[in-house]
Write an enzyme that holds these catalytic residues in place. Structure first.
Site, PDB file in Angstrom:
ATOM      1  N   GLY A 166       0.811  -1.215   0.000  1.00 53.98           N
ATOM      2  CA  GLY A 166       0.000   0.000   0.000  1.00 53.98           C
ATOM      3  C   GLY A 166       0.841   1.261   0.000  1.00 53.98           C
ATOM      4  O   GLY A 166       1.975   1.273   0.500  1.00 53.98           O
ATOM      5  N   ARG A 217       1.084  -5.896  -4.935  1.00 52.89           N
ATOM      6  CA  ARG A 217       1.159  -6.766  -3.762  1.00 52.89           C
ATOM      7  C   ARG A 217       1.617  -8.192  -4.065  1.00 52.89           C
ATOM      8  O   ARG A 217       1.381  -9.106  -3.287  1.00 52.89           O
ATOM      9  CB  ARG A 217      -0.207  -6.817  -3.076  1.00 52.89           C
ATOM     10  CG  ARG A 217      -0.603  -5.537  -2.359  1.00 52.89           C
ATOM     11  CD  ARG A 217      -1.678  -5.813  -1.328  1.00 52.89           C
ATOM     12  NE  ARG A 217      -2.125  -4.597  -0.672  1.00 52.89           N
ATOM     13  CZ  ARG A 217      -1.507  -4.030   0.358  1.00 52.89           C
ATOM     14  NH1 ARG A 217      -0.434  -4.587   0.856  1.00 52.89           N
ATOM     15  NH2 ARG A 217      -1.978  -2.929   0.895  1.00 52.89           N
ATOM     16  N   ASP A 243       5.458  -7.700   5.406  1.00 57.92           N
ATOM     17  CA  ASP A 243       5.495  -8.822   4.464  1.00 57.92           C
ATOM     18  C   ASP A 243       6.483  -8.563   3.320  1.00 57.92           C
ATOM     19  O   ASP A 243       7.170  -9.481   2.863  1.00 57.92           O
ATOM     20  CB  ASP A 243       4.096  -9.090   3.887  1.00 57.92           C
ATOM     21  CG  ASP A 243       3.174  -9.715   4.940  1.00 57.92           C
ATOM     22  OD1 ASP A 243       3.673 -10.497   5.782  1.00 57.92           O
ATOM     23  OD2 ASP A 243       1.970  -9.413   4.938  1.00 57.92           O
ATOM     24  N   LYS A 249       8.282   0.798   5.310  1.00 54.02           N
ATOM     25  CA  LYS A 249       7.157   1.619   4.853  1.00 54.02           C
ATOM     26  C   LYS A 249       5.855   1.019   5.353  1.00 54.02           C
ATOM     27  O   LYS A 249       5.698  -0.201   5.294  1.00 54.02           O
ATOM     28  CB  LYS A 249       7.141   1.608   3.321  1.00 54.02           C
ATOM     29  CG  LYS A 249       5.902   2.150   2.699  1.00 54.02           C
ATOM     30  CD  LYS A 249       5.192   1.183   1.736  1.00 54.02           C
ATOM     31  CE  LYS A 249       4.570   0.004   2.387  1.00 54.02           C
ATOM     32  NZ  LYS A 249       3.560  -0.715   1.613  1.00 54.02           N
ATOM     33  N   THR A 250       4.978   1.760   5.878  1.00 53.86           N
ATOM     34  CA  THR A 250       3.563   1.417   6.045  1.00 53.86           C
ATOM     35  C   THR A 250       2.915   2.466   6.934  1.00 53.86           C
ATOM     36  O   THR A 250       3.480   2.837   7.977  1.00 53.86           O
ATOM     37  CB  THR A 250       3.297   0.018   6.628  1.00 53.86           C
ATOM     38  OG1 THR A 250       1.884  -0.133   6.765  1.00 53.86           O
ATOM     39  CG2 THR A 250       3.953  -0.269   7.974  1.00 53.86           C
ATOM     40  N   ASP A 261       0.518   1.864   8.640  1.00 55.26           N
ATOM     41  CA  ASP A 261      -0.061   1.142   9.788  1.00 55.26           C
ATOM     42  C   ASP A 261       0.760   1.288  11.075  1.00 55.26           C
ATOM     43  O   ASP A 261       0.245   1.039  12.157  1.00 55.26           O
ATOM     44  CB  ASP A 261      -0.191  -0.349   9.459  1.00 55.26           C
ATOM     45  CG  ASP A 261      -1.049  -0.596   8.233  1.00 55.26           C
ATOM     46  OD1 ASP A 261      -1.710   0.353   7.771  1.00 55.26           O
ATOM     47  OD2 ASP A 261      -1.054  -1.729   7.733  1.00 55.26           O
TER      48      ASP A 261
HETATM   49  P1  FBP Z   1       0.836  -2.070   3.654  1.00 49.34           P
HETATM   50  O1  FBP Z   1       0.768  -3.058   4.749  1.00 49.34           O
HETATM   51  O2  FBP Z   1       1.237  -2.628   2.354  1.00 49.34           O
HETATM   52  O3  FBP Z   1       1.665  -0.866   4.027  1.00 49.34           O
HETATM   53  O4  FBP Z   1      -0.624  -1.494   3.399  1.00 49.34           O
HETATM   54  C1  FBP Z   1      -1.337  -0.959   4.446  1.00 49.34           C
HETATM   55  C2  FBP Z   1      -2.794  -0.735   4.133  1.00 49.34           C
HETATM   56  O5  FBP Z   1      -2.996   0.622   3.798  1.00 49.34           O
HETATM   57  C3  FBP Z   1      -3.662  -1.152   5.323  1.00 49.34           C
HETATM   58  O6  FBP Z   1      -3.789  -0.111   6.260  1.00 49.34           O
HETATM   59  C4  FBP Z   1      -4.946  -1.543   4.640  1.00 49.34           C
HETATM   60  O7  FBP Z   1      -5.681  -2.482   5.387  1.00 49.34           O
HETATM   61  C5  FBP Z   1      -4.470  -2.155   3.356  1.00 49.34           C
HETATM   62  O8  FBP Z   1      -3.250  -1.541   3.045  1.00 49.34           O
HETATM   63  C6  FBP Z   1      -5.428  -1.961   2.215  1.00 49.34           C
HETATM   64  O9  FBP Z   1      -4.981  -2.695   1.131  1.00 49.34           O
HETATM   65  P2  FBP Z   1      -5.338  -2.386  -0.387  1.00 49.34           P
HETATM   66  O10 FBP Z   1      -4.531  -1.212  -0.794  1.00 49.34           O
HETATM   67  O11 FBP Z   1      -4.903  -3.610  -1.096  1.00 49.34           O
HETATM   68  O12 FBP Z   1      -6.788  -2.112  -0.440  1.00 49.34           O
END
Ligand code: FBP
Length: 551
Positions: free
Chosen positions: A81, A145, A176, A202-203, A205
C-alpha cells in the site's frame, strides 16, 4: 508540470533535512555493532536463512580519509500500500548514489514486485525524479502486492538482476514485503550472485517497528490527515449536536493509527484492538461500554459524539478471532474445501457451505452478523494470507449493535449515527516535513548499505525524537525482526508485527484520560498539515513516538 497546484510547486523545491553525518557520505565507514538473532524461533530461522541470519547491527562513523566508490547500478521497487514519503526514499537513494559516484544508475521496477519477477523497469533519471520530490503517492513507478516466494519467481528475479548487472535492489515495503526482501537476499547469496537486497520500512499502519526500528514512514502523515478530518467532524458534531460519528480508521490489525489519532483529537470513545484481546472483551461487552457512554452523555443533553474504530478490530474480538482463523484455514488451505468453495457461484451458496464447516462457536458468531459483513469476511485474502480488513465495515456493525442495545435498555433519547471510513485518503497525502526528511535519509542509508556490500538489511534511522541533524542512520538485519507464523495454513518465516503495547506511555496516556474525554467535549482540532512556518507546527513528530522509550 502545468497541472500542479501552487503547494505542489513549492514542495518540489523543499530541501529535506539530512542528519549531519550524512552531509558528506564520501568519508563514512561502517561501525559494526553486536551480532543479532531473531525475535523468536531462532534455530528454525537459522536453518532457513543460513547465509544471512545472525548478521551484525550496522552504524556509521566518520573516517579520516575520503573513499572512492565505484559506479553502482541499483533498482528500487514499491511494494504494498501507498505511504506518504515513498518518492523521497527514491530521491534520497538517487542523490546518494550520484554523490558516491556520478556514473551510478538507478532503475525503478514497475508496478511492484511483479516488475522484479517479470523484469519490467525504467531508468530513473534526474528529470523524472525531480517531478516527484516531496510529493505523495507511488505513481512514479507504481506499486503492487505480488509476493515473491516460488522458486520460479525467485529465479526469474535473479535472472533479471543478473541481466541488469545490479549491485543492489531496494524494496520499499511493509512487514510482508521486507520478509520478501530477506528471502530474496538469502536466495541471491546462496546462488552466489552479487546483487544486494535492502529493505525500507514503509507502512502507514505503524506496525513495522522494533527496538531498532523506531517507526515506519508514512504513519506520521496518514495520522495527521485522519486527525484533521476527525477534528473537523468533531467541530461539526459539537456545532450541530445531532450525530454520533462512528469513524473507522485504516491500519490493518494493529491499532496504532487509532491510538495516535485519539491522542491528537481526544474523541469520546476509541477502541483499541490489543486491549480488547487482552481483556477478552466480546462484541457484547464492547457494545455495552459504548452504550453506557451514550447514556451518560444523553443525561447531559449530549446526543452527539465521536467514536473511533480501528479497522482491524474484528481480528481481536475473541469470537471473531476464532471465526477468522477458521475462515482463513478454509479459504487459504489450497485443499479440497477451498476448491469446493471456489466452485460455488453465489454468495448465499458460499455462506451456507461455510456454515457447515465452522465450529459451533464460530457458526453462532457468523450467523449473528448481517449478510454484508458475512460476505466481507469471505472476500479473498491478500497474497500474504491476510484478511482484507479494510473491506469489513465494522463501524456499521457497531452502529447496529449499539442501536439494538440502547433499544433493549429502553433508551428514550436520540441516537443518530453516521458512519465514515478514513483509509485511502491518508495513504497518498503530501508527506509531512517529518516523513519527507525521514524518507530522504532512509534512501541515503539504503545507498550506503549497498555501497558497503551489505545484504538482507533494513535501512533505518535512529534518534528520531531529536532534531534531524542528530538522526542516526543504521542497518538492521531483517532476520532479526522475524519469527514463524501460520500463513496459508503453513508455518512461514515473517517479520513479527508490532502491536500496541498496553504498558506503553502512549496507551497509558489514553487510559488515564479517556473517561474525561468520554464525558466532556475535550476535542482537539489539529487542522491541516503545515509545511511552511513555525517549526512547532511544521516539524512535529507523532505523539506516540514522542512518548516512546527510544532515546
Ligand atoms: P501495507 O501493509 O502494504 O503498508 O498497506 C497498508 C494498508 O494501507 C492497510 O492499512 C490496509 O488495510 C491495506 O493496506 C489496504 O490494502 P489495499 O490497498 O490492497 O486495499
Amino acid at each position: 508540470m502545468e497541472n500542479i497546484s501552487p503547494l505542489q510547486k513549492k514542495r518540489l523545491k523543499y530541501l529535506p533535512k539530512l542528519p549531519k553525518i550524512l552531509e558528506d557520505i564520501s568519508t563514512l565507514e561502517i561501525d559494526e555493532k553486536e551480532k543479532t538473532t531473531s525475535v523468536a524461533d531462532s534455530d528454525k530461522l537459522k536453518e532457513l536463512f543460513p547465509e544471512t541470519f545472525g548478521a551484525k547491527l550496522i552504524h556509521f562513523k566518520k573516517s579520516s580519509s575520503k573513499k572512492d566508490s565505484k559506479p553502482m547500478k541499483v533498482a528500487v521497487v514499491f511494494s504494498g500500500g501507498q505511504a506518504p514519503g515513498g518518492h523521497n526514499v527514491i530521491s534520497g537513494l538517487f542523490d546518494a548514489l550520484k554523490k558516491l559516484n556520478p556514473n551510478s544508475k538507478l532503475f525503478g521496477y514497475l508496478n511492484g514486485p511483479s516488475g522484479v519477477v517479470d523484469c519490467k523497469y525504467v531508468e530513473l533519471t534526474k528529470d523524472l525524479i525531480d517531478d516527484f520530490r516531496n510529493l505523495g503517492g507511488f505513481d512514479l513507478i507504481g506499486s503492487g502486492r505480488t509476493k515473491i516466494e516460488t522458486d520460479e519467481q525467485l529465479e526469474k528475479s535473479m535472472i533479471c538482476a543478473k541481466d541488469l548487472d545490479l549491485d543492489g535492489i531496494v524494496i520499499i515495503g511493509g512487514d510482508d514485503s521486507n520478509t520478501n526482501a530477506a528471502i530474496l537476499a538469502e536466495y541471491f547469496k546462496k546462488n552466489k550472485i552479487s546483487t544486494k537486497v535492502i529493505g525500507v520500512p514503509k507502512t502507514i499502519d505503524g506496525d513495522l517497528k522494533s527496538d531498532e526500528v523506531e517507526i515506519s514512514f508514512g504513519f506520521d502523515t496518514a495520522c495527521k490527515v485522519y486527525s484533521e478530518l476527525i477534528g473537523n467532524i468533531a467541530k461539526d458534531s459539537i456545532s450541530a449536536k445531532k450525530y454520533y460519528h462512528f469513524i473507522r480508521l485504516m491500519g490493518r490489525s494493529a491499532s496504532h493509527i487509532a491510538l495516535e489519532c485519539a491522542l491528537k483529537t481526544h474523541p469520546n470513545v476509541v477502541l483499541i484492538g490489543e486491549e480488547i484481546l487482552e481483556k477478552k472483551k466480546t462484541l457484547k461487552i464492547v457494545t455495552s461500554k459504548i452504550a453506557d457512554i451514550i447514556e451518560k452523555r444523553a443525561k447531559e443533553n449530549k446526543n452527539y459524539g465521536i467514536v473511533l474504530v480501528p479497522e482491524g478490530i474484528v481480528e481481536f474480538i475473541p469470537e471473531f478471532k476464532l471465526l477468522i482463523s477458521e475462515l482463513n484455514k478454509l479459504l487459504t488451505s489450497g485443499e479440497k474445501t477451498e476448491i469446493e468453495l471456489n466452485k460455488l457461484k453465489t454468495n448465499i451458496e458460499k455462506i451456507e457451505f461455510v456454515k457447515t464447516l465452522l465450529s459451533k462457536e464460530s457458526k453462532a458468531c457468523f450467523e449473528l452478523l448481517p449478510d454484508t459483513i458475512q460476505n466481507q469476511l469471505l472476500l479473498d485474502r491478500d497474497p500474504h494470507g491476510n484478511v482484507k480488513v479494510s473491506q469489513i465495515e465494522t463501524e456499521k456493525l457497531l452502529i447496529k449493535t449499539v442501536q439494538k442495545e440502547l433499544k433493549s435498555r429502553g433508551f428514550k433519547d436520540k441516537f443518530n449515527a453516521l458512519n465514515h471510513f478514513f483509509g485511502y485518503e491518508g495513504r497518498s497525502g503530501m508527506p509531512s516535513n517529518f516523513d519527507a526528511n525521514y524518507c530522504y535519509s532512509l534512501g541515503f542509508t539504503a545507498a550506503l548499505l549497498i555501497n558497503e556490500g551489505l545484504t538482507g538489511y533494513m535501512s533505518c534511522i535512529g534518534n528520531l525524537k531529536d532534531d534531524p541533524k542528530n538522526w542516526k542512520p543504521k542497518g538492521v538485519p531483517i532476520t532479526s525482526l522475524m519469527n514463524l507464523e501460520l500463513r496459508h495454513a503453513k508455518q512461514k518465516p515473517v517479520i513479527k508485527k508490532a502491536l500496541v503495547e498496553l504498558n506503553s506511555k502512549a496507551f497509558k496516556h489514553l487510559d488515564e484520560n479517556r473517561e474525561k474525554w468520554a464525558k466532556n467535549d475535550h476535542y482537539i482540532y489539529p487542522g491541516s498539515i503545515q509545511y511552511f512556518g513555525d517549526q512547532e507546527v511544521t516539524d512535529n513528530i507523532p505523539i506516540s513516538l514522542k512518548l516512546s522509550d527510544f532515546k
